[in-house]
Design an enzyme around this catalytic site. Structure first.
Site, PDB file in Angstrom:
ATOM      1  N   THR A  48       0.828  -1.200   0.000  1.00  0.00           N
ATOM      2  CA  THR A  48       0.000   0.000   0.000  1.00  0.00           C
ATOM      3  C   THR A  48       0.865   1.254   0.000  1.00  0.00           C
ATOM      4  O   THR A  48       0.563   2.228  -0.689  1.00  0.00           O
ATOM      5  CB  THR A  48      -0.963  -0.003   1.203  1.00  0.00           C
ATOM      6  OG1 THR A  48      -1.765  -1.185   1.132  1.00  0.00           O
ATOM      7  CG2 THR A  48      -1.860   1.212   1.216  1.00  0.00           C
ATOM      8  N   CYS A  49       1.945   1.230   0.750  1.00  0.00           N
ATOM      9  CA  CYS A  49       2.833   2.394   0.833  1.00  0.00           C
ATOM     10  C   CYS A  49       3.478   2.695  -0.524  1.00  0.00           C
ATOM     11  O   CYS A  49       3.539   3.844  -0.948  1.00  0.00           O
ATOM     12  CB  CYS A  49       3.898   2.162   1.892  1.00  0.00           C
ATOM     13  SG  CYS A  49       3.219   1.825   3.534  1.00  0.00           S
ATOM     14  N   SER A  50       3.947   1.657  -1.191  1.00  0.00           N
ATOM     15  CA  SER A  50       4.646   1.830  -2.471  1.00  0.00           C
ATOM     16  C   SER A  50       3.722   1.994  -3.671  1.00  0.00           C
ATOM     17  O   SER A  50       4.068   2.671  -4.630  1.00  0.00           O
ATOM     18  CB  SER A  50       5.564   0.634  -2.731  1.00  0.00           C
ATOM     19  OG  SER A  50       6.661   0.655  -1.852  1.00  0.00           O
TER      20      SER A  50
END
Length: 160
Positions: A48-50
């Site tokens: 999700t972060c990337s």
């Protein structure tokens, strides 16, 4: 206690990767006299972060700066080498300030730490975004469920 709008950020030392290697950088160097968009992620290179969180800030980089923001920074409870690699891998190097909060000192100090030990990641940061003006929080968004909604770049654009 979680930091709130109107609160001053605590003194913290992060690490960031530079052309000369890993360097400490303090909150006193980043925030005073500046308008900063700071967002926090549970982990560099995580899906999700990337794939969802960081890309929005890269895509909206120019629009955010055009609204008077001096710096866009991302912080994560990762070591400086991971954050440096993430900056290079994502094309964020030179656009976003990648801050390593290796021991989670900042996350704990602002009450945005989270226990991800059930997923094997240990102490991490909650997913959040904030606008910081001269060291004081003027907008704060903390995700209450998985994904990127409140803390994304599109939302922060409406707050600056």
């Amino acid at each position: 206690m979680t930091i709130s709008v109107g609160d001053k950020l605590p003194e913290t030392t992060f690490k960031t990767m530079t052309a000369d290697g890993a360097k400490p950088i303090t909150s006193a160097e980043i925030f005073p006299g500046k308008k900063v968009v700071l967002f926090g992620v549970p982990g560099a290179f995580t899906p999700t972060c990337s794939n969802n969180h960081l890309p929005g800030y890269l895509e909206n980089h120019d629009a955010i700066l055009a609204r008077g923001v001096d710096t866009i920074a991302v912080v994560s409870v990762n070591d400086v080498h991971v954050m440096g690699a993430w900056a290079r891998f994502t094309g964020g190097e030179g656009k976003i300030l990648f801050l390593a909060d290796g021991n989670g000192d900042f996350a704990k100090a602002v009450g945005l730490d989270a226990d991800y030990s059930g997923g094997g990641m240990g102490l991490r940061s909650k997913r959040f975004s904030m606008v910081v003006e001269d060291g004081k929080v003027t907008a704060l968004n903390v995700e209450t469920k998985p994904g990127v909604d409140e803390s994304g770049a599109a939302h922060i654009l409406g707050q600056i």
